[in-house]
Enzyme design. Structure first.
Site, PDB file in Angstrom:
ATOM      1  N   ASP A   9      54.224  24.718  -8.184  1.00  9.41           N
ATOM      2  CA  ASP A   9      53.991  24.452  -6.770  1.00  9.41           C
ATOM      3  C   ASP A   9      52.554  23.936  -6.568  1.00  9.41           C
ATOM      4  OD1 ASP A   9      54.298  24.837  -3.892  1.00  9.41           O
ATOM      5  OD2 ASP A   9      52.937  26.534  -4.172  1.00  9.41           O
ATOM      6  N   ASP A  11      50.623  23.649  -2.949  1.00  7.22           N
ATOM      7  CA  ASP A  11      49.836  24.362  -1.932  1.00  7.22           C
ATOM      8  C   ASP A  11      49.936  25.874  -2.099  1.00  7.22           C
ATOM      9  OD1 ASP A  11      48.890  22.065  -0.490  1.00  7.22           O
ATOM     10  OD2 ASP A  11      50.943  21.798   0.180  1.00  7.22           O
ATOM     11  N   ASP A 173      54.254  30.320  -4.989  1.00  8.82           N
ATOM     12  CA  ASP A 173      53.644  31.308  -4.080  1.00  8.82           C
ATOM     13  C   ASP A 173      54.472  31.606  -2.840  1.00  8.82           C
ATOM     14  OD1 ASP A 173      53.242  28.863  -2.633  1.00  8.82           O
ATOM     15  OD2 ASP A 173      51.598  29.821  -1.546  1.00  8.82           O
TER      16      ASP A 173
HETATM   17  O1  LIG Z   1      54.561  21.620   2.267  1.00  7.78           O
HETATM   18  C1  LIG Z   1      54.469  22.846   2.404  1.00  7.78           C
HETATM   19  O2  LIG Z   1      54.827  23.426   3.440  1.00  7.78           O
HETATM   20  C2  LIG Z   1      53.951  23.684   1.291  1.00  7.78           C
HETATM   21  O3  LIG Z   1      53.740  22.904   0.161  1.00  7.78           O
HETATM   22  P1  LIG Z   1      53.955  23.544  -1.294  1.00  7.78           P
HETATM   23  O4  LIG Z   1      55.424  23.577  -1.523  1.00  7.78           O
HETATM   24  O5  LIG Z   1      53.215  22.613  -2.219  1.00  7.78           O
HETATM   25  O6  LIG Z   1      53.345  24.909  -1.271  1.00  7.78           O
HETATM   26 MG   LIG Z   2      53.147  26.772  -2.062  1.00  5.73          MG
END
Ligand SMILES: O=C(O)COP(=O)(O)O
Ligand SMILES: [Mg+2]
Length: 226
Positions: A9, A11, A173
């Site tokens: 992942d 973010d 996460d």
């Molecule tokens: O786009 C989002 O809401 C979160 O992004 P992610 O999946 O990279 O954590």
């Molecule tokens: Mg994430």
């Protein structure tokens, strides 16, 4: 046990809490020695740029599994049209104060600012008979198909790479990482992950955010997993 690739992942997992890239995590990913697939709820160009800037090969799962690309110059695989999501968005727009993100960059789902409650949106859609889900990743809300997620994206990416999902280690996460961690051969949740993800993870790090990924990669190396 040896794994052949890593799906990770973006973010909250290779960033700090405020979305700045965690440089040490990025450096460790660049030098991993097995293919690294970035898997994000964000749009393809964000995922591809992150892959390029880290020094990875452009294999990305974006829009929570809706848009997949195996390299920088390859045509993306797009799962389905966003017609149902558009209908759900217009239904919700007349009832809630929604702020749509990313202009027309999204192809398969709709992202919203987190100024409204995901559960309220979901209940409203269910009351009106929509078969669409609303998730909150802590970075954005997503109005998305129930049939598409980072798990279905991982399955597609694995087959495009000639691998099995069980060949992958997955790190994440949030709620949108759940299916990916469930399908992968080994799953790690960073310390800031939501409690549901921690429950299904094989390992939970003691460090949060990008520091958690640095710790996870050290654990995996110690176990000689790649
Ligand atoms: O786009 C989002 O809401 C979160 O992004 P992610 O999946 O990279 O954590
Ligand atoms: Mg994430």
């Amino acid at each position: 046990m040896k794994f052949k690739a890593l799906a990770i992942d973006i973010d909250g997992t290779i960033t700090y809490s405020d979305r700045r890239l965690h440089f040490l995590a990025a450096e460790h990913l660049r030098d991993l020695g097995i293919p690294v697939v970035l898997a994000t709820g964000n749009v393809l160009c964000y995922a591809a740029a992150t892959s390029k800037l880290i020094g990875l090969g452009g294999k990305v799962i974006s829009e929570n599994g809706g848009v997949i690309s195996t390299g920088f110059d390859t045509k993306p695989h797009i799962s389905e049209s966003m017609e149902e999501c558009e209908k759900a968005f217009s239904y919700l727009s007349s009832r809630f104060d929604l702020i749509r993100l990313d202009g027309d960059l999204r192809k398969t789902e709709i992202a919203l600012r987190r100024n409204v409650n995901a559960g309220d949106l979901q209940a409203s859609l269910e009351g009106a008979g929509f078969s669409i889900e609303v998730i909150d990743t802590q970075f954005a809300l997503h109005i998305k198909s129930k049939k598409v997620n980072k798990g279905t994206g991982l399955a597609k990416m694995a087959s495009l790479m000639g691998l099995d999902v069980s060949d992958f280690i997955a790190i994440g996460d949030s709620v949108n990482d759940r299916e990916m961690l469930e399908l992968a051969g080994y799953g790690i949740a960073v310390a800031n992950a939501d409690s549901g993800l921690k429950l299904i993870a094989d390992t939970v790090t003691s460090t949060s955010f990008g520091g958690g990924t640095v710790e996870a990669l050290e654990i995996l190396r110690r176990k000689s997993f790649f």
